[in-house]
Design an enzyme around this catalytic site. Structure first.
Site, PDB file in Angstrom:
ATOM      1  N   ASN A   1      -7.224  -2.439  14.589  1.00  0.00           N
ATOM      2  CA  ASN A   1      -8.620  -2.702  14.209  1.00  0.00           C
ATOM      3  C   ASN A   1      -8.743  -3.913  13.273  1.00  0.00           C
ATOM      4  OD1 ASN A   1      -7.619  -1.758  11.806  1.00  0.00           O
ATOM      5  ND2 ASN A   1      -9.023  -0.037  11.602  1.00  0.00           N
TER       6      ASN A   1
ATOM      7  N   HIS B   1      -7.000  -4.395  10.379  1.00  0.00           N
ATOM      8  CA  HIS B   1      -6.728  -4.206   8.946  1.00  0.00           C
ATOM      9  C   HIS B   1      -5.442  -4.919   8.523  1.00  0.00           C
ATOM     10  CE1 HIS B   1      -4.514  -0.139   9.709  1.00  0.00           C
ATOM     11  NE2 HIS B   1      -3.604  -1.018   9.390  1.00  0.00           N
TER      12      HIS B   1
ATOM     13  N   ASP C   1       0.814  -1.217   0.000  1.00  0.00           N
ATOM     14  CA  ASP C   1       0.000   0.000   0.000  1.00  0.00           C
ATOM     15  C   ASP C   1       0.848   1.268   0.000  1.00  0.00           C
ATOM     16  OD1 ASP C   1       0.982  -0.394   2.574  1.00  0.00           O
ATOM     17  OD2 ASP C   1      -0.976  -0.688   3.490  1.00  0.00           O
TER      18      ASP C   1
ATOM     19  N   GLU D   1      -9.512  -1.944   5.425  1.00  0.00           N
ATOM     20  CA  GLU D   1     -10.092  -1.552   6.704  1.00  0.00           C
ATOM     21  C   GLU D   1     -11.364  -2.355   6.999  1.00  0.00           C
ATOM     22  OE1 GLU D   1      -8.530   0.282   8.758  1.00  0.00           O
ATOM     23  OE2 GLU D   1      -8.232   2.350   8.096  1.00  0.00           O
TER      24      GLU D   1
END
Ligand code: GLP
Length: 241
Positions: free
Chosen positions: A134, A136, A66, A141
């Protein structure tokens, strides 16, 4: 899943680097899927040591997961800069064999297509992953849906807050990123997921022990047949091992 728990991130990094070495020495044209973030730094340190001790990487291709949208490759907080600092500047992988999404492409849709084509052309032998608090992976996400290919994503408030530590302040963190999708990650022949520290303990338990949930993107790794999870004692403390 093969779960290995180490005393320290540094020990874990040495183990992960040894797995990478096996791939690099056993393939004619090895393709490494790479990640950014604090977790992978000990892996790159150990890998750089292996290269200094004679591991040849001149035939290696790399593909990163990414990049932030809006940050040029030479921006100090870009993932291009992270990779240069921690790996590329220290080992002899030819620059034309290192690939990351371009966060300042004028046509982001075309950039996603370009990156999908790069992934198709270079099937990933081993993908390294960190995990967000979280859940990801890359920048996939938590959401109702997980997207298969490379796409533009709005970063969650939690991710922006967590990643603010790499910037001067939270305002400076880009609000969007371009990320490889979950299908591209799952198509890697082998996956290494790393997590260190107590703040990752609960999400590691959810990702590995609960069912597959799109609000815990890393849980999709349960579908893959060759995943090694590399933890330290802190991140493993909610698992029954
Ligand atoms: C970023 C990256 C992820 C990485 C995550 C965890 O958001 N896009 O690929 O796994 O951070 O970062 P850290 O290792 O610093 O906890």
């Amino acid at each position: 899943m093969n779960i290995r728990v180490f005393r320290t991130p540094s020990d874990a990094g040495i183990y992960a680097a040894s797995i990478l070495e096996r791939v690099v020495t056993s393939k004619e044209r090895p393709v490494l899927g790479l990640a950014t973030g604090g977790t992978v730094i000990p892996v790159y340190e150990a890998f750089v040591n292996l290269v200094r001790c004679g591991l040849d990487v001149s035939h290696v291709t790399t593909l990163n997961l990414d990049e932030y949208i809006g940050l040029a490759p030479d921006h100090p907080q870009s993932y291009h800069a992270f990779m240069n600092e921690h790996l590329f500047s220290k080992v002899g992988i030819p620059v034309e064999s290192t690939h990351l999404p371009n966060g300042i492409a004028s046509d982001l849709r075309a950039e996603c297509e370009r990156y999908n084509a790069v992934i198709r052309k270079n099937p990933i032998d081993i993908q390294i992953l960190g995990i967000g608090v979280n859940g990801h992976i890359g920048f996939n996400e938590p959401s109702h849906t997980l997207i298969t290919g490379t796409h533009v994503v709005n970063l969650s408030a939690e991710t922006i807050k967590m990643n603010a530590r790499f910037f001067q302040n939270e305002e400076e963190v880009p609000r969007q990123a371009i990320t490889m999708g979950v299908q591209s990650i799952l198509q890697a022949k082998q996956i290494i997921l790393l997590a260190f520290g107590a703040q990752k303990a609960e999400i590691i338990r959810e990702a590995l022990n609960d069912g597959i949930r799109t609000d815990v993107p890393a849980s999709i790794l349960q579908l893959h047949k060759d995943v090694t999870v590399i933890l330290d004692e802190q991140s493993a403390r909610h698992l029954d091992l």
